[in-house]
Write a protein that holds these residues in place. Structure first.
Motif, PDB file in Angstrom:
ATOM      1  N   VAL A  60      41.597  29.568  50.339  1.00 21.95           N
ATOM      2  CA  VAL A  60      42.140  28.972  48.866  1.00 21.95           C
ATOM      3  C   VAL A  60      41.746  27.335  49.214  1.00 21.95           C
ATOM      4  CG1 VAL A  60      44.637  28.071  48.399  1.00 21.95           C
ATOM      5  CG2 VAL A  60      44.432  30.651  48.151  1.00 21.95           C
ATOM      6  N   VAL A  61      41.671  26.848  47.897  1.00 20.63           N
ATOM      7  CA  VAL A  61      40.669  25.895  47.913  1.00 20.63           C
ATOM      8  C   VAL A  61      41.607  24.838  47.747  1.00 20.63           C
ATOM      9  CG1 VAL A  61      38.687  24.603  47.520  1.00 20.63           C
ATOM     10  CG2 VAL A  61      38.408  26.087  47.716  1.00 20.63           C
ATOM     11  N   ILE A  62      41.690  23.841  48.653  1.00 24.33           N
ATOM     12  CA  ILE A  62      42.999  22.424  48.119  1.00 24.33           C
ATOM     13  C   ILE A  62      42.242  20.828  48.567  1.00 24.33           C
ATOM     14  CG2 ILE A  62      44.900  23.289  49.233  1.00 24.33           C
ATOM     15  CD1 ILE A  62      44.678  21.745  51.665  1.00 24.33           C
ATOM     16  N   ALA A  63      42.252  20.586  47.515  1.00 21.22           N
ATOM     17  CA  ALA A  63      42.258  18.429  47.396  1.00 21.22           C
ATOM     18  C   ALA A  63      42.660  17.997  48.155  1.00 21.22           C
ATOM     19  CB  ALA A  63      42.394  18.236  45.887  1.00 21.22           C
ATOM     20  N   GLY A  64      41.570  17.147  49.258  1.00 20.37           N
ATOM     21  CA  GLY A  64      42.011  16.592  50.276  1.00 20.37           C
ATOM     22  C   GLY A  64      42.715  17.629  51.215  1.00 20.37           C
ATOM     23  N   GLY A  65      42.972  16.819  52.342  1.00 17.76           N
ATOM     24  CA  GLY A  65      43.900  17.319  53.454  1.00 17.76           C
ATOM     25  C   GLY A  65      45.410  16.611  54.169  1.00 17.76           C
ATOM     26  N   GLU A  66      45.966  16.753  53.067  1.00 16.45           N
ATOM     27  CA  GLU A  66      47.146  15.829  53.202  1.00 16.45           C
ATOM     28  C   GLU A  66      48.338  16.625  53.890  1.00 16.45           C
ATOM     29  OE1 GLU A  66      46.045  16.088  50.176  1.00 16.45           O
ATOM     30  OE2 GLU A  66      45.714  14.035  49.548  1.00 16.45           O
ATOM     31  N   PRO A  67      48.996  16.423  55.693  1.00 18.49           N
ATOM     32  CA  PRO A  67      49.333  17.036  56.479  1.00 18.49           C
ATOM     33  C   PRO A  67      50.638  18.127  54.659  1.00 18.49           C
ATOM     34  CG  PRO A  67      49.424  15.159  57.229  1.00 18.49           C
ATOM     35  CD  PRO A  67      48.628  15.028  55.659  1.00 18.49           C
ATOM     36  N   GLU A  68      51.568  16.816  54.362  1.00 22.02           N
ATOM     37  CA  GLU A  68      52.313  18.267  53.427  1.00 22.02           C
ATOM     38  C   GLU A  68      51.867  19.785  52.785  1.00 22.02           C
ATOM     39  OE1 GLU A  68      51.427  14.315  50.961  1.00 22.02           O
ATOM     40  OE2 GLU A  68      51.575  14.818  53.246  1.00 22.02           O
ATOM     41  N   LYS A  69      51.087  18.951  52.129  1.00 21.55           N
ATOM     42  CA  LYS A  69      50.270  19.957  51.291  1.00 21.55           C
ATOM     43  C   LYS A  69      50.193  21.039  52.476  1.00 21.55           C
ATOM     44  CE  LYS A  69      47.166  18.680  47.984  1.00 21.55           C
ATOM     45  NZ  LYS A  69      45.957  18.040  47.584  1.00 21.55           N
ATOM     46  N   ILE A  70      49.305  20.557  53.718  1.00 20.13           N
ATOM     47  CA  ILE A  70      49.000  21.689  54.127  1.00 20.13           C
ATOM     48  C   ILE A  70      49.989  22.342  54.708  1.00 20.13           C
ATOM     49  CG2 ILE A  70      47.488  21.740  56.880  1.00 20.13           C
ATOM     50  CD1 ILE A  70      46.553  19.578  56.181  1.00 20.13           C
ATOM     51  N   ARG A  71      50.876  21.805  55.481  1.00 22.07           N
ATOM     52  CA  ARG A  71      52.409  23.259  55.620  1.00 22.07           C
ATOM     53  C   ARG A  71      52.807  23.983  54.893  1.00 22.07           C
ATOM     54  NH1 ARG A  71      52.521  17.560  58.287  1.00 22.07           N
ATOM     55  NH2 ARG A  71      53.984  16.772  57.339  1.00 22.07           N
TER      56      ARG A  71
ATOM     57  N   ASN B 133      38.693  19.942  50.436  1.00 22.29           N
ATOM     58  CA  ASN B 133      37.731  19.328  49.426  1.00 22.29           C
ATOM     59  C   ASN B 133      37.862  18.065  49.849  1.00 22.29           C
ATOM     60  OD1 ASN B 133      36.708  22.174  48.033  1.00 22.29           O
ATOM     61  ND2 ASN B 133      37.236  20.940  46.754  1.00 22.29           N
ATOM     62  N   SER B 134      36.894  17.383  51.092  1.00 22.65           N
ATOM     63  CA  SER B 134      36.924  15.853  51.123  1.00 22.65           C
ATOM     64  C   SER B 134      35.464  14.923  50.720  1.00 22.65           C
ATOM     65  CB  SER B 134      37.564  16.603  52.711  1.00 22.65           C
ATOM     66  OG  SER B 134      37.665  14.361  52.868  1.00 22.65           O
ATOM     67  N   TYR B 135      36.152  13.873  50.672  1.00 22.66           N
ATOM     68  CA  TYR B 135      35.050  13.139  50.923  1.00 22.66           C
ATOM     69  C   TYR B 135      34.232  11.979  51.415  1.00 22.66           C
ATOM     70  CZ  TYR B 135      33.455  16.032  46.316  1.00 22.66           C
ATOM     71  OH  TYR B 135      32.708  17.365  45.664  1.00 22.66           O
ATOM     72  N   ALA B 136      33.488  11.383  51.628  1.00 19.21           N
ATOM     73  CA  ALA B 136      33.303  10.288  52.236  1.00 19.21           C
ATOM     74  C   ALA B 136      33.561  10.070  53.428  1.00 19.21           C
ATOM     75  CB  ALA B 136      33.370   9.251  51.374  1.00 19.21           C
ATOM     76  N   ALA B 137      34.181   8.966  53.599  1.00 19.64           N
ATOM     77  CA  ALA B 137      35.505   8.565  55.201  1.00 19.64           C
ATOM     78  C   ALA B 137      36.065  10.065  55.475  1.00 19.64           C
ATOM     79  CB  ALA B 137      35.302   7.299  55.759  1.00 19.64           C
ATOM     80  N   ASP B 138      36.994  10.158  54.561  1.00 18.85           N
ATOM     81  CA  ASP B 138      38.233  11.352  54.446  1.00 18.85           C
ATOM     82  C   ASP B 138      37.296  12.392  55.318  1.00 18.85           C
ATOM     83  OD1 ASP B 138      39.280   9.226  52.789  1.00 18.85           O
ATOM     84  OD2 ASP B 138      40.073  10.150  51.011  1.00 18.85           O
TER      85      ASP B 138
END
Length: 368
Positions: free
Chosen positions: A118-129, A144-149
């Motif tokens: 399952v692919v998510i946009a970005g790694g925000e903690p609440e989304k991962i939980r 999915n994550s870009y640049a410095a993030d």
């Protein structure tokens, strides 16, 4: 949408798709080149109008998944199943993740031999939980994550309590939503040389740094597409040339740089760069470029309209109108006539070395 033989020569060993369009072709081409495929299953997005409370729509989607898995599960190039891509983007993860877990269970009931992702946009903690809570039957988390993030991905996963394996399923240059902007809001794109540097940073900080957790990554994009500009994300140009980003990935994948390398390039210098010119005004621009192999360089300049599309998640955009007749002279230094119609525009330069490799840079400007 690029030829996989060139990617395989550079050390790439797997590709990822979002959907089944051209699936048979991609699988067969990957097999011919000794590569694998994470086959994407396009799952409906709430932001596109899919209603997860509509039982009939959910049932039809589940049947689509069953049929797709039965169709492709025995192909020798299949590596894994991507159950959706950024389905939770601009939506409630607690709404969509339970259904993604059900879909992953369906996939595994038909094909127990290939893992689900399952692919998510970005790694925000609440989304991962939320993923941890609602997706216990999913084998891998894709981020999915870009640049410095991207540098924060390993630490964020750990701090959020996710201790399973993960993939960086999409990563690349600085995203247009992350970029500095002009006074009127036009994002500033990195040059192809700056992108190559950010690729190296991303790989070393989030992928190679966590070999016990990060099982691999898919760099974006093997091909080209119009997304904010025609050059922002593609590792290939519309005319087929590769850029310095592939040189960097070749070195990271194989341990050695390629024998033939792409040109290097600096920023465009011009009175119009990130500025304002009058309708019909003649102005100049220059760029510094060099080739590490000493190849003779050719310069192509063009003015285009600026994209006014406000899209997210890689939604399709139409190619923009270009005005080649406004380029008066070309070379390392060039002259142009500004468009007669007031508005927002962008000046592009492509520097080619004659061996199928190129460098790119652009700058927005305004006609008032």
């Amino acid at each position: 949408d690029g030829n996989l033989d060139r990617l395989a020569e550079a050390g790439g060993n797997s590709v990822r798709t979002w959907h089944f369009d051209g699936a048979e072709r991609v699988l067969d081409e990957a097999q011919r080149n000794g590569m694998t495929v994470q086959m994407g299953i396009w799952i409906g997005h709430p932001r596109h109008g899919f209603d997860y409370s509509d039982r009939d729509a959910v049932k039809r989607q589940r049947e689509m998944v069953r049929e797709a898995v039965r169709t492709y599960k025995d192909h020798p190039a299949l590596l894994s199943w991507g159950v959706g891509n950024e389905v939770e983007l601009m939506s409630d993860p607690d709404l969509v993740f339970p259904e993604l877990n059900e879909l992953a269970k369906i996939v595994k009931s038909i094909d127990p031999n290939h893992p689900t992702v399952v692919v998510i946009a970005g790694g925000e903690p609440e989304k991962i939980r939320s993923f941890i809570e609602h997706c216990p039957d999913v084998d891998l988390l894709g981020v999915n994550s870009y640049a410095a993030d991207i540098a924060s991905v390993p630490g964020t996963l750990e701090a959020s309590g996710y201790d399973g394996p993960y993939l960086v399923t999409e990563w690349g240059p600085r995203g247009h939503w992350q970029s500095p902007k002009t006074a009127w809001g036009a994002p500033l794109e990195q040059t192809s040389t700056e992108k190559a540097e950010s690729f190296r940073m991303g790989y070393e900080t989030a992928i190679a740094s966590a070999p016990d957790r990060c099982l691999g990554s898919y760099v974006f994009l093997w091909g080209h597409k119009q997304e904010k500009t025609k050059t922002w994300y593609g590792m290939l140009l519309p005319t087929g040339e590769t850029t310095q980003t592939l040189d960097t990935m070749t070195e990271l994948w194989t341990g050695s740089p390629p024998a033939q390398r792409a040109p290097r390039i600096g920023e465009i210098r011009s009175p119009a760069a990130q500025g304002v010119v009058a309708p019909g005004e003649v102005f100049g621009a220059s760029v510094r470029a060099g080739d590490p192999d000493g190849d003779t360089l050719g310069y192509q300049w063009v003015i285009s309209n600026e994209s006014q599309v406000i899209s997210a998640g890689g939604d399709p955009e139409r190619r923009l109108r270009e005005y080649p007749e406004l380029t008066l002279t070309a070379g390392p230094r060039a002259t142009f006539r500004a468009p007669s119609q007031p508005g927002e525009y962008r000046l592009f330069v492509t520097v080619r070395d004659g061996t199928g490799r190129a460098a790119t840079a652009n700058t927005p400007f305004k006609v008032e």
